[in-house]
Design a protein around this motif. Structure first.
Motif, PDB file in Angstrom:
ATOM      1  N   ASP A  55      41.551  -7.617   5.733  1.00 55.79           N
ATOM      2  CA  ASP A  55      41.499  -8.556   4.619  1.00 55.79           C
ATOM      3  C   ASP A  55      42.794  -9.353   4.635  1.00 55.79           C
ATOM      4  N   SER A  56      42.713 -10.548   5.193  1.00 54.46           N
ATOM      5  CA  SER A  56      43.905 -11.369   5.320  1.00 54.46           C
ATOM      6  C   SER A  56      44.069 -12.362   4.171  1.00 54.46           C
ATOM      7  N   SER A  57      43.233 -12.253   3.141  1.00 57.01           N
ATOM      8  CA  SER A  57      43.299 -13.223   2.041  1.00 57.01           C
ATOM      9  C   SER A  57      44.655 -13.217   1.345  1.00 57.01           C
ATOM     10  N   ASN A  60      47.263 -15.732   2.527  1.00 57.46           N
ATOM     11  CA  ASN A  60      47.156 -17.136   2.128  1.00 57.46           C
ATOM     12  C   ASN A  60      48.226 -17.513   1.101  1.00 57.46           C
ATOM     13  N   ILE A  98      38.501 -15.396  13.168  1.00 60.00           N
ATOM     14  CA  ILE A  98      38.979 -15.972  11.914  1.00 60.00           C
ATOM     15  C   ILE A  98      38.103 -17.135  11.431  1.00 60.00           C
ATOM     16  N   ASN A 107      38.845 -16.216   7.571  1.00 66.29           N
ATOM     17  CA  ASN A 107      39.820 -16.754   6.630  1.00 66.29           C
ATOM     18  C   ASN A 107      39.988 -18.253   6.911  1.00 66.29           C
ATOM     19  N   ASN A 109      41.056 -20.650   5.078  1.00 67.24           N
ATOM     20  CA  ASN A 109      42.315 -21.226   4.591  1.00 67.24           C
ATOM     21  C   ASN A 109      43.436 -21.046   5.614  1.00 67.24           C
TER      22      ASN A 109
END
Length: 186
Positions: A55-57, A60, A98, A107, A109
């Motif tokens: 979970d790379s949110s 951001n 990604i 992701n 963004n």
């Protein structure tokens, strides 16, 4: 007297002609100029990092430039061309993960920050062996960084299944530096 052009100019012209043909084929004729058979069997084997929850949110929210990092194993003593191919595989794998809405690493963004921020920065570093690479991989996953290990198919220089390159990102430079900041350039 004839005009002499360099190899670099020849390659640039060839790529420009190819790109123009693809563009014209797509927009004038409704499809690509040339078709080719896509071989399902890849040069590289599947990575064992499939299915990991990333979970790379939260990344951001971290400001600054974004980059990809490609970490090449030195103990395999790959030739420069082999290492370049492996890095290309890693870059493409990271991009696919990604940018794919069905991927655990999706992701958009972060992808947009990397694509439009500073020229899609990529840095190539070296790691002494697989053990060190595995530690970096675990650190990246624990920090929510998109990560992928390339395993060679064993058709040329390297034994089948060997982990050759660890790809990380795209992610904020400050986060990737926490993981790979002590490594030397490749």
């Amino acid at each position: 007297m004839g005009t002499t052009i360099s190899i670099q100019q020849t390659v640039t012209l060839s790529l420009a002609c190819f790109a123009s043909g693809v563009f014209l084929g797509k927009y004038l004729f409704g499809g690509p100029v040339c078709e080719y058979e896509y071989e399902e069997e890849s040069e590289e084997e599947e990575s064992d990092d499939e299915g990991l929850e990333i979970d790379s949110s939260s990344l951001n929210e971290i400001p600054g430039e974004c980059k990809m990092v490609l970490v090449v194993r030195q103990d395999l003593k790959m030739g420069k061309g082999k290492a370049a191919a492996q890095c290309s595989h890693a870059t493409l794998a990271l991009y696919k993960k990604i940018s794919n809405p069905n991927s655990e690493a999706y992701n958009p963004n972060m992808l947009n920050r990397w694509e439009y921020g500073n020229g899609q920065a990529k840095v190539t570093l070296q790691v002494p062996n697989q053990e060190e690479m595995d530690i970096l991989f675990a650190q990246a996953i624990s920090m929510g960084v998109n990560a992928h290990i390339i395993h060679d198919a064993g058709r040329t220089q390297i034994a089948a299944g060997s982990a050759t390159v660890l790809g990380l990102g795209p992610a904020p430079k400050s986060v990737l530096d926490q993981i790979t900041g002590s490594l030397k350039l490749y």
